[in-house]
Motif scaffolding. Structure first.
Motif, PDB file in Angstrom:
ATOM      1  N   GLU A   1       0.737  -1.227   0.120  1.00 56.48           N
ATOM      2  CA  GLU A   1      -0.037  -0.005  -0.037  1.00 56.48           C
ATOM      3  C   GLU A   1       0.897   1.449   0.091  1.00 56.48           C
ATOM      4  O   GLU A   1       0.500   2.242  -0.820  1.00 56.48           O
ATOM      5  CB  GLU A   1      -1.018  -0.084   1.283  1.00 56.48           C
ATOM      6  CG  GLU A   1      -2.083  -0.837   0.801  1.00 56.48           C
ATOM      7  CD  GLU A   1      -2.847  -1.167   2.008  1.00 56.48           C
ATOM      8  OE1 GLU A   1      -2.804  -0.686   3.114  1.00 56.48           O
ATOM      9  OE2 GLU A   1      -3.885  -2.047   2.159  1.00 56.48           O
TER      10      GLU A   1
ATOM     11  N   ILE B   1       2.213   1.869  -3.347  1.00 54.43           N
ATOM     12  CA  ILE B   1       1.339   2.029  -4.319  1.00 54.43           C
ATOM     13  C   ILE B   1       0.966   3.598  -4.111  1.00 54.43           C
ATOM     14  O   ILE B   1       0.954   4.240  -5.129  1.00 54.43           O
ATOM     15  CB  ILE B   1      -0.128   1.295  -4.262  1.00 54.43           C
ATOM     16  CG1 ILE B   1       0.198  -0.073  -4.724  1.00 54.43           C
ATOM     17  CG2 ILE B   1      -1.422   1.852  -4.916  1.00 54.43           C
ATOM     18  CD1 ILE B   1      -0.790  -1.192  -4.389  1.00 54.43           C
ATOM     19  N   GLN B   2       0.767   4.042  -3.187  1.00 58.70           N
ATOM     20  CA  GLN B   2       0.655   5.517  -2.847  1.00 58.70           C
ATOM     21  C   GLN B   2       1.955   6.228  -3.464  1.00 58.70           C
ATOM     22  O   GLN B   2       1.672   7.033  -4.241  1.00 58.70           O
ATOM     23  CB  GLN B   2       0.748   5.709  -1.400  1.00 58.70           C
ATOM     24  CG  GLN B   2       0.273   6.959  -1.088  1.00 58.70           C
ATOM     25  CD  GLN B   2       0.758   7.088   0.697  1.00 58.70           C
ATOM     26  OE1 GLN B   2       1.039   5.978   1.240  1.00 58.70           O
ATOM     27  NE2 GLN B   2       0.735   8.303   1.153  1.00 58.70           N
TER      28      GLN B   2
ATOM     29  N   ALA C   1       3.843   5.036  -5.957  1.00 63.60           N
ATOM     30  CA  ALA C   1       3.919   4.885  -7.396  1.00 63.60           C
ATOM     31  C   ALA C   1       2.790   5.732  -7.875  1.00 63.60           C
ATOM     32  O   ALA C   1       3.026   6.549  -9.090  1.00 63.60           O
ATOM     33  CB  ALA C   1       3.679   3.589  -7.707  1.00 63.60           C
ATOM     34  N   SER C   2       1.606   5.992  -7.366  1.00 61.68           N
ATOM     35  CA  SER C   2       0.620   6.905  -7.715  1.00 61.68           C
ATOM     36  C   SER C   2       0.959   8.355  -7.956  1.00 61.68           C
ATOM     37  O   SER C   2       0.621   9.039  -8.924  1.00 61.68           O
ATOM     38  CB  SER C   2      -0.779   6.635  -7.216  1.00 61.68           C
ATOM     39  OG  SER C   2      -0.524   7.067  -5.936  1.00 61.68           O
ATOM     40  N   LEU C   3       1.865   8.842  -6.942  1.00 65.10           N
ATOM     41  CA  LEU C   3       2.298  10.210  -7.138  1.00 65.10           C
ATOM     42  C   LEU C   3       3.076  10.371  -8.253  1.00 65.10           C
ATOM     43  O   LEU C   3       3.072  11.347  -8.961  1.00 65.10           O
ATOM     44  CB  LEU C   3       2.799  10.572  -5.514  1.00 65.10           C
ATOM     45  CG  LEU C   3       2.037  10.900  -4.484  1.00 65.10           C
ATOM     46  CD1 LEU C   3       2.843  10.847  -3.472  1.00 65.10           C
ATOM     47  CD2 LEU C   3       1.136  11.886  -4.849  1.00 65.10           C
TER      48      LEU C   3
ATOM     49  N   GLU D   1       3.271   8.510 -11.034  1.00 66.16           N
ATOM     50  CA  GLU D   1       2.459   8.432 -12.373  1.00 66.16           C
ATOM     51  C   GLU D   1       1.981   9.618 -12.650  1.00 66.16           C
ATOM     52  O   GLU D   1       1.630   9.942 -13.758  1.00 66.16           O
ATOM     53  CB  GLU D   1       1.602   7.221 -12.337  1.00 66.16           C
ATOM     54  CG  GLU D   1       2.183   5.843 -11.841  1.00 66.16           C
ATOM     55  CD  GLU D   1       2.766   4.950 -12.934  1.00 66.16           C
ATOM     56  OE1 GLU D   1       2.457   5.145 -14.193  1.00 66.16           O
ATOM     57  OE2 GLU D   1       3.163   4.053 -12.604  1.00 66.16           O
ATOM     58  N   LEU D   2       1.202  10.374 -11.370  1.00 66.95           N
ATOM     59  CA  LEU D   2       0.537  11.667 -11.679  1.00 66.95           C
ATOM     60  C   LEU D   2       1.509  12.618 -12.176  1.00 66.95           C
ATOM     61  O   LEU D   2       1.068  13.295 -13.182  1.00 66.95           O
ATOM     62  CB  LEU D   2      -0.114  11.857 -10.452  1.00 66.95           C
ATOM     63  CG  LEU D   2      -1.130  13.106 -10.163  1.00 66.95           C
ATOM     64  CD1 LEU D   2      -2.517  12.505 -10.939  1.00 66.95           C
ATOM     65  CD2 LEU D   2      -1.461  13.392  -8.774  1.00 66.95           C
ATOM     66  N   GLU D   3       2.441  12.603 -11.801  1.00 66.00           N
ATOM     67  CA  GLU D   3       3.520  13.526 -12.151  1.00 66.00           C
ATOM     68  C   GLU D   3       3.762  13.439 -13.590  1.00 66.00           C
ATOM     69  O   GLU D   3       3.913  14.263 -14.306  1.00 66.00           O
ATOM     70  CB  GLU D   3       4.907  13.208 -11.372  1.00 66.00           C
ATOM     71  CG  GLU D   3       5.610  14.639 -11.101  1.00 66.00           C
ATOM     72  CD  GLU D   3       6.579  14.328 -10.197  1.00 66.00           C
ATOM     73  OE1 GLU D   3       6.486  14.320  -8.742  1.00 66.00           O
ATOM     74  OE2 GLU D   3       7.822  13.991 -10.698  1.00 66.00           O
TER      75      GLU D   3
ATOM     76  N   ASP E   1       1.922  12.074 -16.058  1.00 63.82           N
ATOM     77  CA  ASP E   1       0.799  12.702 -16.621  1.00 63.82           C
ATOM     78  C   ASP E   1       0.638  14.283 -16.888  1.00 63.82           C
ATOM     79  O   ASP E   1       0.225  14.784 -17.925  1.00 63.82           O
ATOM     80  CB  ASP E   1      -0.799  12.472 -15.857  1.00 63.82           C
ATOM     81  CG  ASP E   1      -1.067  10.870 -15.882  1.00 63.82           C
ATOM     82  OD1 ASP E   1      -0.317  10.204 -16.659  1.00 63.82           O
ATOM     83  OD2 ASP E   1      -1.876  10.398 -15.130  1.00 63.82           O
TER      84      ASP E   1
ATOM     85  N   ALA F   1       9.197   5.301 -12.003  1.00 65.79           N
ATOM     86  CA  ALA F   1       8.000   4.698 -12.084  1.00 65.79           C
ATOM     87  C   ALA F   1       8.094   3.103 -12.346  1.00 65.79           C
ATOM     88  O   ALA F   1       7.778   2.285 -11.808  1.00 65.79           O
ATOM     89  CB  ALA F   1       7.062   5.293 -12.908  1.00 65.79           C
TER      90      ALA F   1
ATOM     91  N   ARG G   1       7.351  -0.196  -9.921  1.00 62.14           N
ATOM     92  CA  ARG G   1       6.568  -1.231 -10.490  1.00 62.14           C
ATOM     93  C   ARG G   1       7.014  -2.656 -10.345  1.00 62.14           C
ATOM     94  O   ARG G   1       6.310  -3.435 -10.011  1.00 62.14           O
ATOM     95  CB  ARG G   1       5.881  -0.837 -12.086  1.00 62.14           C
ATOM     96  CG  ARG G   1       4.835   0.434 -12.179  1.00 62.14           C
ATOM     97  CD  ARG G   1       4.244   0.071 -13.636  1.00 62.14           C
ATOM     98  NE  ARG G   1       5.047   0.606 -14.520  1.00 62.14           N
ATOM     99  CZ  ARG G   1       5.166   1.733 -14.879  1.00 62.14           C
ATOM    100  NH1 ARG G   1       4.178   2.894 -14.590  1.00 62.14           N
ATOM    101  NH2 ARG G   1       5.865   2.245 -15.688  1.00 62.14           N
TER     102      ARG G   1
END
Ligand code: GDP
Length: 461
Positions: A166, A169-170, A172-174, A176-178, A180, A427, A431
């Motif tokens: 968890e 993942i938190q 990784a999501s930050l 990945e957002l970056e 984008d 990233a 992953r």
């Protein structure tokens, strides 16, 4: 593929093969209760509630085969989460064989090794590390290995890994957002916070990875080296511990040149005793090799017993030897100095002459005096290795490999952060780390992996 393989009903003997009082034949799958019912004489099993037990006979046509007890488990309230039945019969190999053939004739298929547990995994009853713990639990031979397997079965490892996942993942999501928003050159993920998070996770991973040494020791025995000069009484002590005349005992110095290993379960912990050649200055080539090997063994051991005859080793000499041994030990506090042959000596004098030695014990190996004091001391040292703590202990090679790969990916990620490498590569590493973690519990798995794990089970498990 997985779908149709679970559409059939499997059958296997769940108890050991051979003659015994009672044997249990297990069926799992949609038709299991129907199949048993077809040959069962008694109540109509298909109309009975789950978790009930029924006495009746099983007949093959006109022929009575056995009087049996059938337990019913209706999906999803069974180990596999499928309809299941367990038929307890008399354990004659003939009866067992007839019954299994009969169930196969009525539509069941012989189960493959570990297939019941594999279905439990595929149906979400257990995660992969828990399924593996079932195999370890069955194989456990000491209280400690039983405890480690049980902890894993109850989800000790899974819970810990879930937390780590968890957090990752938190993270990784930050990142990945970056990615984008890379055009806008924004930084959602504060690099300092991220790196401290990764550091924290790696600390946790490191703890789990280093617990493997202990986990492995619990499975295969905690290595204890018995060291001492020739004639100190090492073989005699080993025999006293093992209560068997296994090592060669003789009066000629240097007979125990070969390293002898023996196992013993004391207080629920498996110990592996390693008797080494005497450690001493030597010009004898064969012995020199022995001495070198002895130090190698000491390095790998959890506990060292230095056995000495106080008539042969002066306090000054003992002090030097103990210091030397400690420098080769991973945990110097686990060195026990054991004065032997106290049946020939005055205990009080020995105790005061050698009082400088920490963990000093006085025994007589030959007369079996104070052997339990020695085994208690061993147990205490073993407990000090945190055997009883709640800490997650990894005992499975597959898990340790996955944890190590996770850690490597995170180490790469950290390095990239320091070098301000692009978010994409970062990233990717994260992953990867998530992928390896997922392999342990089976949230990421493939058929080869599953086959290799479950084929190690016995049939019927
Ligand atoms: P190792 O070379 O260290 O393996 O020593 P051994 O176990 O072969 O013992 C050497 C000799 O010491 C043998 O004759 C044993 O019987 C004797 N011995 C061992 N332990 C004791 C003890 O506690 N008391 C006495 N009196 N003799 C012992």
């Amino acid at each position: 593929m997985q779908q149709d393989f679970q559409n059939d009903t499997i059958v296997a003997l769940a108890t050991p093969a051979g003659t015994g009082a009672i044997a249990v034949i297990r069926l799992s799958g949609p038709d299991s209760i129907r199949i048993v019912n077809k040959v069962f004489h008694g109540k109509n099993l298909e109309e009975q509630p789950s978790h009930t037990l029924h006495l009746g006979t099983i007949n093959d046509g006109e022929t009575l085969i056995d009087e049996v007890l059938v337990s019913l488990f209706i999906a999803p309230r069974s180990y596999t989460k499928e309809h299941s039945a367990e038929v307890s019969c008399h354990a004659s190999p003939y009866i067992i064989d007839r019954l299994i053939r009969l169930f196969i004739r009525e539509g069941a298929r012989a189960a493959k090794p570990g297939e019941f547990t594999q279905r439990a995994f595929l149906n979400g009853q257990l995660d992969l590390s828990q399924a593996e713990a079932v195999a370890d639990l069955i194989a456990s031979t000491s209280g400690a290995s039983h405890r480690v397997a049980l902890q894993q079965l109850r989800g000790g490892i899974s819970g810990k890994l879930q937390q780590l996942r968890e957090q990752l993942i938190q993270f990784a999501s930050l990142i990945e957002l970056e990615l984008d928003f890379s055009e806008e050159d924004v930084e959602f993920a504060n690099r300092e916070q991220l790196s401290s998070l990764v550091h924290q996770i790696r600390l946790e991973l490191g703890r789990m990875i280093s617990s493997f040494e202990l986990g492995n020791a619990i499975k295969s025995g905690l290595p204890v080296v018995i060291s001492g000069k020739p004639n100190a009484g090492k073989s005699t002590l080993l025999n006293a511990l093992l209560n068997e005349e296994r090592a060669i005992v003789s009066d000629i110095p240097g007979t125990t040149r070969d390293i002898i290993e023996d196992e013993l379960v004391i207080g629920g912990i498996r110990f592996r005793f390693i008797d080494t050649a005497g450690i001493r200055e030597t010009t004898d080539k064969i012995e020199a090799i022995g001495v070198e090997r002895a130090y190698g063994k000491i390095k790998q051991s959890a506990i060292v017993l230095y056995l000495f005859d106080p008539r042969e080793v002066s306090p000054v000499e003992l002090g030097g030897i103990l210091d030397e041994i400690r420098t080769h030990m991973a945990k110097p506090e686990n060195l026990l100095a054991v004065a032997n042959k106290i049946d020939l000596l005055e205990s009080e004098k020995v105790r005061s002459d050698y009082s400088f030695a920490e963990n000093l014990l006085l025994i007589s190996a030959r007369e079996q005096q104070n052997i339990t004091i020695l085994t208690d001391a061993l147990l205490e040292k073993a407990q000090a290795a945190r055997l009883d703590s709640d800490e997650t202990i990894i005992s499975n090679i597959r898990h340790i490999e996955a944890l190590t790969r996770t850690d490597e990916a995170l180490a790469n990620a950290l390095e990239m952060m320091e070098q301000l490498v692009s978010g994409e590569l970062l990233a990717f590493e994260i992953r990867q780390a998530l992928h390896y973690l997922g392999e342990i519990t089976g949230s990421i798995s493939n058929e080869d992996l599953l086959d290799s794990i479950f084929s190690k089970f016995c049939i019927g498990k």
